[in-house]
Design a protein around this motif. Structure first.
Motif, short mmCIF file in Angstrom:
data_model
loop_
_atom_site.label_atom_id
_atom_site.label_comp_id
_atom_site.label_asym_id
_atom_site.label_seq_id
_atom_site.Cartn_x
_atom_site.Cartn_y
_atom_site.Cartn_z
N TYR A 42 58.44 55.07 22.49
CA TYR A 42 58.48 53.72 21.93
C TYR A 42 57.66 53.60 20.65
O TYR A 42 57.85 52.69 19.87
CB TYR A 42 57.97 52.71 22.97
CG TYR A 42 56.53 52.91 23.35
CD1 TYR A 42 55.52 52.27 22.65
CD2 TYR A 42 56.17 53.74 24.40
CE1 TYR A 42 54.19 52.47 22.99
CE2 TYR A 42 54.85 53.94 24.74
CZ TYR A 42 53.87 53.31 24.03
OH TYR A 42 52.55 53.50 24.36
N GLN A 80 52.20 44.73 26.04
CA GLN A 80 52.82 43.59 26.70
C GLN A 80 52.28 42.28 26.15
O GLN A 80 53.02 41.32 25.92
CB GLN A 80 52.57 43.67 28.21
CG GLN A 80 53.45 44.68 28.93
CD GLN A 80 54.90 44.22 29.04
OE1 GLN A 80 55.68 44.35 28.11
NE2 GLN A 80 55.26 43.68 30.18
N ALA A 117 53.82 41.70 22.82
CA ALA A 117 55.25 41.41 22.96
C ALA A 117 55.47 39.97 23.42
O ALA A 117 56.50 39.36 23.11
CB ALA A 117 55.89 42.38 23.95
N GLU A 118 54.50 39.44 24.14
CA GLU A 118 54.59 38.05 24.61
C GLU A 118 54.18 37.05 23.53
O GLU A 118 54.16 35.84 23.77
CB GLU A 118 53.72 37.87 25.85
CG GLU A 118 54.29 38.59 27.08
CD GLU A 118 53.25 38.81 28.17
OE1 GLU A 118 52.13 38.27 28.04
OE2 GLU A 118 53.56 39.54 29.13
N PRO A 149 55.77 46.81 20.12
CA PRO A 149 55.68 46.09 21.40
C PRO A 149 57.06 45.81 22.01
O PRO A 149 57.23 45.90 23.22
CB PRO A 149 54.96 44.79 21.04
CG PRO A 149 54.20 45.11 19.79
CD PRO A 149 55.06 46.08 19.05
N ALA A 150 58.03 45.51 21.15
CA ALA A 150 59.39 45.25 21.66
C ALA A 150 59.96 46.50 22.31
O ALA A 150 60.61 46.44 23.37
CB ALA A 150 60.29 44.77 20.53
N GLN A 174 58.63 47.04 25.72
CA GLN A 174 59.30 46.20 26.73
C GLN A 174 60.63 46.80 27.15
O GLN A 174 60.99 46.77 28.33
CB GLN A 174 59.50 44.79 26.17
CG GLN A 174 58.24 43.95 26.19
CD GLN A 174 58.56 42.47 26.10
OE1 GLN A 174 59.38 42.04 25.29
NE2 GLN A 174 57.91 41.67 26.94
N LEU A 233 59.90 49.53 29.58
CA LEU A 233 59.49 49.05 30.91
C LEU A 233 60.63 48.43 31.69
O LEU A 233 60.58 48.37 32.92
CB LEU A 233 58.33 48.06 30.78
CG LEU A 233 56.99 48.67 30.35
CD1 LEU A 233 55.94 47.60 30.16
CD2 LEU A 233 56.52 49.71 31.36
N LYS A 234 61.67 48.00 31.00
CA LYS A 234 62.85 47.49 31.72
C LYS A 234 63.48 48.60 32.56
O LYS A 234 64.19 48.33 33.53
CB LYS A 234 63.89 46.96 30.73
CG LYS A 234 63.57 45.59 30.17
CD LYS A 234 64.67 45.16 29.21
CE LYS A 234 64.31 43.86 28.50
NZ LYS A 234 65.28 43.55 27.42
N ASP A 243 61.62 51.19 33.94
CA ASP A 243 60.53 51.98 34.51
C ASP A 243 60.95 52.68 35.80
O ASP A 243 60.37 53.70 36.18
CB ASP A 243 59.28 51.13 34.73
CG ASP A 243 59.49 50.00 35.73
OD1 ASP A 243 60.66 49.70 36.05
OD2 ASP A 243 58.49 49.42 36.17
#
Length: 562
Positions: free
Chosen positions: A327, A455, A458-459, A480-481, A484, A487-488, A490
């Motif tokens: 990433y 995270q 990203a938030e 950061p995107a 994410q 992690l979708k 993981d």
């Protein structure tokens, strides 16, 4: 991450620092309690926060060739060795150092071990030299570390280690912990797929979710290229397997994952036993798929000769449509694509699924080496003074604390007149990855800290911690995107399940088996042998030591599995 070269600020990534010029943590910490220190044999209150008179720790260095020095310093005499003396009363004595090219550090260590030279009190050995670390453990020269760690390590360090208790497995003998794992960030080498979003948009295509859809996209990138490149100029998918089918950038292992296995690692089967992924029948399907893609020009014709860095070249040149990798690639190397293709936009997408809905990618171990403590070391507790401080004050610094921006001002960070971090390429005299001057690789890392910081960004939160600020200063919003996106998926991350010491049969047979595997796989991919050559390879692998290795691996696993 592997060593990379060729960029002004690349030592950051070259040394495996991922996103951060230095390290960051999440929360907690605090000083080690004196009461927890106890006392060493014949020494009252051995553990101290600072030693007076100073104590000495001897070590040896394998210096990353990408590591730089300034102000006339060397690895033996640097801002970090001066800091250790001033901060802790610890003199770091270098027995020797070597620039670690072509395995020079491991070679020198092995020579020192076999010739009876004086060995260092403390040795930190990276994963590339794992076999030498294992041999040193078995030599009897180095101490059981479990009791020392239990007695002296700070709560912060212990909590970080407990995020994955399996990290001790590789360095355990008969239940005794013989080496302290060097912790790394979680998901550091997990990967996703980076794709040219601008090409998709111009072709009115959507990001592929399946292998079949991906083939249609690769065909369009090659034969209807929106930048006007001729088919022979385009690399639809930049991968390479010169050294491995299971690596950190330009990696092809997820293609096998689409059929249900990961090659060149040990995977857990439905029967609860470990099996070598390269001999799984699903590997045959992956090889056939790669062979078809090679014939159509979807992957590089030289893929068998390309290492990780080489796969980045067409991506940066603007001629690749996709590249698998971590990433953090938006920071390096994909940040440079716009110099060659000004309209290029890279977007991270999830790994496409196979025909039966399967997806797998190799997962990141939480370790990046091991620290060994010599038997008879006069002050082993002093190492914990040093390392506890890093875990308590540097791995997870609170905003506004002394290490909030980095380790040493003017080396790994510099502030402007308003107290804001400058981009690392603007540091006076050049950026130096001083974390590599420390006794332990990368200083101190808490495995989940990286993802927590990403995270938060990203938030949409403002960067507050050291790691968050580093990302904001030196990277774009894609990082950061991308985390994410990673992690979708993981649940598709599978670590190599064998992390134990090299088995007896591996020592004598694995080189031969690996050479046979690489040759057979390449011959199938390049059409020199039919796919059925895979079945012959499996039979030969099993008879040539593979079955015995599998037994040894599972005997180890039976001892350590939960």
């Amino acid at each position: 991450m592997k060593a990379i070269s060729g960029k002004r600020w690349l030592p950051l990534l070259a040394a495996g620092a991922m996103l951060a010029t230095t390290l960051a943590g999440c929360s907690g910490g605090g000083k080690t309690e004196e009461s927890a220190a106890g006392s060493a044999p014949n020494v009252e209150n051995a553990y101290k926060e600072k030693y007076d008179p100073p104590v000495t720790i001897s070590t040896a260095w394998g210096v990353d060739p990408a590591l730089t020095f300034k102000n006339g310093e060397t690895i033996e005499n640097s801002v970090a060795t001066k800091w250790a003396k001033e901060q802790f009363g610890i003199e770091i004595k270098s027995l020797w150092s070597v620039t670690d090219t072509n395995g020079a550090f491991g070679t020198k260590l092995r020579l020192a071990m076999s010739s009876g030279q004086d060995m260092p009190d403390l040795l930190t050995i990276g994963t590339a030299d794992n076999q030498i670390a294992q041999d040193l453990i078995d030599s009897g020269m180095y101490e059981e570390v479990g009791p020392l760690f239990d007695k002296y390590a700070s709560d912060t360090w212990k909590e970080a280690m407990n995020q994955d208790p399996n990290v001790w497995n590789a360095y355990t003998r008969n239940g005794k912990k013989m080496g302290i794992p060097v912790l790394d960030y979680a998901y550091n080498h997990d990967y996703l797929l980076w794709i040219r979003q601008d090409w998709l948009d111009k072709l009115n295509l959507k990001a592929p979710k399946t292998i079949d859809e991906m083939e249609k996209v690769m065909d369009a990138f090659k034969n209807r290229n929106p930048d006007g490149l001729s088919p022979d100029q385009v690399v639809p998918l930049s991968i390479g397997f010169k050294t491995s089918m299971n690596t950190w950038m330009g990696d092809p292992s997820w293609i096998f994952g689409a059929y249900g296995t990961l090659p060149q690692q040990w995977n857990l089967g439905e029967d609860g036993k470990l099996a070598y992924g390269s001999t799984d029948p699903a590997t045959k399907e992956g090889l056939q798929k790669l062979s078809g893609w090679l014939a159509k020009g979807y992957i590089p014709q030289e893929a068998a000769l390309w290492d990780e860095n080489k796969t980045a070249e067409p991506a940066v040149a603007g001629t690749a449509g996709m590249i698998p990798g971590p990433y953090w690639m938006s920071g390096w190397p994909l940040k440079d694509t716009v110099q060659n293709a000004p309209n290029a936009v890279w977007t991270p997408i999830e790994i496409p699924v196979g025909p039966e809905g399967k997806t797998m990618r190799h997962g990141t171990q939480f370790t990046n080496g091991v620290t060994l403590i010599k038997k008879g070391m006069e002050h082993p507790e002093a190492f914990f003074t040093y390392q506890n401080y890093l875990f308590d004050n540097y791995a997870n610094p609170e905003p506004g604390s002394p290490y909030d921006n980095g380790l040493f001002a003017g080396y790994d960070y510099q502030l402007d007149a308003n107290g804001k971090q400058l981009p690392i390429e603007e540091i006076d005299g050049g950026y130096v990855n001083v974390v590599r001057y420390l006794l332990v690789r990368d200083g101190a890392r808490i495995p989940d800290a990286q993802m927590k910081a990403l995270q938060s960004l990203a938030e949409g939160n403002e960067p507050k911690t050291k790691l968050e600020k580093d990302v904001a200063v030196n990277y774009g919003p894609e990082t950061p995107a991308a985390a994410q996106v990673l992690l979708k998926q993981d649940d598709i991350s599978y670590k190599n399940m064998f992390t134990g010491p090299t088995t007896e049969t591996m020592k004598s047979k694995m080189d031969y088996l690996n050479k046979m595997e690489n040759q057979t796989f390449n011959e199938i991919i390049y059409g020199k042998k039919p796919a059925d050559a895979f079945d012959e390879f499996v039979s030969t692998w099993k008879a040539g030591g593979g079955d015995q290795i599998t037994q040894e691996v599972n005997a180890w696993y039976d001892e350590v599995k939960p």
